[in-house]
Design an enzyme around this catalytic site. Structure first.
Site, PDB file in Angstrom:
ATOM      1  N   GLY A 259       0.989  -1.281   0.019  1.00 45.97           N
ATOM      2  CA  GLY A 259       0.047  -0.006   0.028  1.00 45.97           C
ATOM      3  C   GLY A 259       0.851   1.268  -0.012  1.00 45.97           C
ATOM      4  O   GLY A 259       2.051   1.283   0.611  1.00 45.97           O
ATOM      5  N   VAL A 260       0.242   2.317  -0.674  1.00 44.36           N
ATOM      6  CA  VAL A 260       0.855   3.548  -0.502  1.00 44.36           C
ATOM      7  C   VAL A 260      -0.230   4.604   0.037  1.00 44.36           C
ATOM      8  O   VAL A 260      -1.311   4.718  -0.462  1.00 44.36           O
ATOM      9  CB  VAL A 260       1.495   4.028  -1.958  1.00 44.36           C
ATOM     10  CG1 VAL A 260       1.956   5.380  -2.170  1.00 44.36           C
ATOM     11  CG2 VAL A 260       2.397   2.849  -2.593  1.00 44.36           C
TER      12      VAL A 260
ATOM     13  N   ARG B  78       1.920   8.276  -7.388  1.00 39.07           N
ATOM     14  CA  ARG B  78       2.556   8.673  -8.381  1.00 39.07           C
ATOM     15  C   ARG B  78       3.945   9.187  -8.287  1.00 39.07           C
ATOM     16  O   ARG B  78       4.222  10.190  -9.212  1.00 39.07           O
ATOM     17  CB  ARG B  78       1.575   9.756  -9.123  1.00 39.07           C
ATOM     18  CG  ARG B  78       0.226   9.276  -9.573  1.00 39.07           C
ATOM     19  CD  ARG B  78      -0.040   8.013 -10.410  1.00 39.07           C
ATOM     20  NE  ARG B  78      -1.100   7.896 -10.670  1.00 39.07           N
ATOM     21  CZ  ARG B  78      -2.051   6.854 -10.378  1.00 39.07           C
ATOM     22  NH1 ARG B  78      -1.290   6.153  -9.313  1.00 39.07           N
ATOM     23  NH2 ARG B  78      -3.327   6.770 -10.876  1.00 39.07           N
ATOM     24  N   ARG B  79       4.786   8.637  -7.501  1.00 38.27           N
ATOM     25  CA  ARG B  79       5.996   8.941  -7.243  1.00 38.27           C
ATOM     26  C   ARG B  79       7.184   7.917  -7.378  1.00 38.27           C
ATOM     27  O   ARG B  79       8.300   7.904  -7.029  1.00 38.27           O
ATOM     28  CB  ARG B  79       6.253   9.753  -5.920  1.00 38.27           C
ATOM     29  CG  ARG B  79       5.314  10.935  -5.653  1.00 38.27           C
ATOM     30  CD  ARG B  79       5.552  11.452  -4.600  1.00 38.27           C
ATOM     31  NE  ARG B  79       4.401  12.407  -4.145  1.00 38.27           N
ATOM     32  CZ  ARG B  79       4.233  13.432  -3.372  1.00 38.27           C
ATOM     33  NH1 ARG B  79       5.277  13.386  -2.284  1.00 38.27           N
ATOM     34  NH2 ARG B  79       3.300  14.321  -3.090  1.00 38.27           N
TER      35      ARG B  79
ATOM     36  N   LEU C 147       7.024   4.987  -5.780  1.00 38.40           N
ATOM     37  CA  LEU C 147       7.021   4.099  -4.578  1.00 38.40           C
ATOM     38  C   LEU C 147       6.707   2.845  -4.624  1.00 38.40           C
ATOM     39  O   LEU C 147       7.152   1.749  -4.223  1.00 38.40           O
ATOM     40  CB  LEU C 147       6.251   4.738  -3.124  1.00 38.40           C
ATOM     41  CG  LEU C 147       6.820   5.990  -2.584  1.00 38.40           C
ATOM     42  CD1 LEU C 147       7.095   7.261  -3.458  1.00 38.40           C
ATOM     43  CD2 LEU C 147       6.034   6.389  -1.375  1.00 38.40           C
ATOM     44  N   LEU C 148       5.386   2.573  -5.294  1.00 34.84           N
ATOM     45  CA  LEU C 148       5.175   1.126  -5.536  1.00 34.84           C
ATOM     46  C   LEU C 148       6.053   0.304  -6.283  1.00 34.84           C
ATOM     47  O   LEU C 148       6.565  -0.929  -5.980  1.00 34.84           O
ATOM     48  CB  LEU C 148       3.797   0.907  -6.208  1.00 34.84           C
ATOM     49  CG  LEU C 148       3.264  -0.230  -6.715  1.00 34.84           C
ATOM     50  CD1 LEU C 148       3.149  -1.212  -5.501  1.00 34.84           C
ATOM     51  CD2 LEU C 148       2.017  -0.336  -7.176  1.00 34.84           C
ATOM     52  N   ARG C 149       6.608   0.918  -7.510  1.00 34.76           N
ATOM     53  CA  ARG C 149       7.662   0.183  -8.194  1.00 34.76           C
ATOM     54  C   ARG C 149       8.771  -0.215  -7.250  1.00 34.76           C
ATOM     55  O   ARG C 149       9.340  -1.180  -7.675  1.00 34.76           O
ATOM     56  CB  ARG C 149       7.936   1.026  -9.513  1.00 34.76           C
ATOM     57  CG  ARG C 149       8.934   0.333 -10.325  1.00 34.76           C
ATOM     58  CD  ARG C 149       9.030   0.780 -11.704  1.00 34.76           C
ATOM     59  NE  ARG C 149       7.937   0.709 -12.592  1.00 34.76           N
ATOM     60  CZ  ARG C 149       7.498  -0.544 -13.327  1.00 34.76           C
ATOM     61  NH1 ARG C 149       8.414  -1.465 -13.245  1.00 34.76           N
ATOM     62  NH2 ARG C 149       6.620  -0.564 -14.116  1.00 34.76           N
TER      63      ARG C 149
ATOM     64  N   TYR D  24      -0.817  -4.997 -11.373  1.00 34.00           N
ATOM     65  CA  TYR D  24       0.374  -6.007 -11.193  1.00 34.00           C
ATOM     66  C   TYR D  24       0.826  -6.693 -12.506  1.00 34.00           C
ATOM     67  O   TYR D  24       2.150  -7.282 -12.370  1.00 34.00           O
ATOM     68  CB  TYR D  24       0.080  -7.099 -10.039  1.00 34.00           C
ATOM     69  CG  TYR D  24       0.111  -6.462  -8.543  1.00 34.00           C
ATOM     70  CD1 TYR D  24       1.068  -6.157  -7.978  1.00 34.00           C
ATOM     71  CD2 TYR D  24      -1.188  -6.111  -8.337  1.00 34.00           C
ATOM     72  CE1 TYR D  24       1.118  -5.402  -6.903  1.00 34.00           C
ATOM     73  CE2 TYR D  24      -1.329  -5.564  -6.990  1.00 34.00           C
ATOM     74  CZ  TYR D  24      -0.098  -5.162  -6.250  1.00 34.00           C
ATOM     75  OH  TYR D  24      -0.262  -4.579  -5.002  1.00 34.00           O
TER      76      TYR D  24
END
Length: 413
Positions: A87-88, A94-95, A97-99, A127
């Protein structure tokens, strides 16, 4: 992937559990207060919990994983990582962080020797770009009370006991029966914290239903199957219209399946049985005389990501002999890219790097989708996701990758 300035990936220890729950509540809004959830047993392995901190110290991203040391795959078992709690914070989207977190998870999983990563997707569109393919589907059924079931020899010899779930009394039997299933994708609750948390039954999560019950199937006093369930009564002018919510059913034998379903569809004061996370070939599909009346609803189940191509392909078995050169693309794990010769069959397989001409070309996402044997390479090719480079190579390869037992995970982690 490198994080943008102002962020860093950190370990999140057990002492930071409340902070973790606060961050999760930002990513997944709900009505459970973090201080309440903090009192519940945690399934997490705190040696595998990671997060993203902003420069001001706030935890704004989370991800964790479970260790599945012996995940069933077609004809074999592999070490796999069950990705979870991703989770973010909505103020930091959109920065990248997930990747960055997915990249971190993949790297750490490979370092541990885990050749596969699995997850349940809160949003299916996310995903695929990280190489995860939809590898298993599930059925959700709403079965009317009194639904006719076909007879199975030996079902009358199975005794069903209905009791309130007691983790100390029932935990060992649930773990033993669940762990005996050899179905691709069937993740066992290997760690004690995960097993304890699964049977924890706080009233806040019951949705107005009763405490969790267990229908324990026994033969000669030995547990051979079970169903975890709750009933919710709904009194209407025309009479009671209660529903039986099946959280999990585990019936490794035909007679056990018939005995358990026979009890579930005939409980007083109820009008239907709701069951999800069922394999598309679950026994009840064939036991029901009128399966259409059960309102089958097809859903996505487990998504799979191959982390180590030669190790993963070499660990499973194949339904028929196969000798094929696969040309793979993988932007996240470049070592997986290139051409691999897969040669083997029902007794095993070898995977070697090669410069030979490719027979099939595909992305690692499609390899993950086909890996557990429930998604056909030919079906993926029909959507333009697998390319046949050598005429006649596709159908034999698709048949070899297939498996007679459909994959599924029986619970969401």
């Amino acid at each position: 992937m490198t994080l943008p300035p102002g962020y860093r990936i950190v370990d999140v220890p057990a002492e930071s559990a409340r902070e973790w729950l606060v961050a999760d509540a930002w990513a997944f809004p709900g009505d459970i207060d973090p201080d309440t959830a903090l009192e519940w047993p945690s399934a997490l392995d705190w040696t595998r919990t990671r997060g993203v901190r902003a420069d001001d110290g706030e935890l704004v991203g989370t991800h964790a994983s479970f260790a599945y040391h012996a995940l069933p795959v077609p004809g074999g078992r592999v070490a796999a990582a069950g990705l979870t709690w991703v989770g973010v914070h909505p103020g930091h989207r959109r920065r990248g962080l997930l990747r960055a977190m997915i990249t971190d998870h993949v790297r750490r999983s490979l370092d541990r020797g885990e050749v596969l990563s699995l997850l349940f997707a809160a949003e299916p569109a996310i995903y695929g770009r990280f190489g995860y393919g939809l590898a298993a589907h599930q059925l959700r059924l709403t079965i009317p009370r009194g639904a006719a079931l076909r007879d199975v020899p030996g079902a009358d010899d199975v005794r069903i006991r209905l009791e309130t779930v007691d983790p100390e009394r029932h935990g060992a039997a649930v773990a033993a029966v669940h762990g005996s299933v050899d179905r691709p994708g069937w993740t066992a609750r290997e760690s004690a914290p995960q097993a304890v948390a699964f049977l924890h039954d706080p009233h806040q999560l019951r949705g107005g239903a009763e405490p969790m019950r267990i229908a324990l199937a026994e033969r000669d006093g030995v547990p051979v199957g079970y169903a975890l369930l709750r009933r919710k009564i709904d009194w209407q002018r025309g009479g009671p219209r209660g529903v039986v919510r099946v959280r999990e059913i585990c019936a490794p034998e035909p007679a056990v399946a018939r005995a358990l379903w026979g009890v579930l569809v005939d409980l007083d004061l109820t009008s239907s049985v709701e069951a999800g996370c069922l394999a598309v070939d679950d026994a009840v599909v064939h036991l029901l005389v009128d399966v259409r009346a059960a309102q089958p609803d097809w859903q996505d189940n487990v998504w799979a990501r191959v982390l180590d191509v030669p190790a993963a392909l070499g660990a499973r078995r194949y339904a028929r002999d196969i000798d094929v050169v696969l040309e793979l693309s993988d932007t996240l794990v470049p070592a997986n890219g290139g051409r691999w010769r897969l040669a083997g069959g029902p007794d095993g397989a070898e995977v070697t790097a090669t410069r030979a001409r490719a027979d099939l070309a595909l992305d690692v996402r499609e390899l993950g989708a086909a890996y557990l044997g429930g998604v056909s390479l030919a079906a993926l090719a029909s959507a333009g996701l697998v390319t046949e480079r050598r005429a006649g190579a596709l159908l034999p390869a698709a048949a070899a990758f297939g498996w007679p037992v459909a994959p599924v995970a029986s619970f969401v982690w």
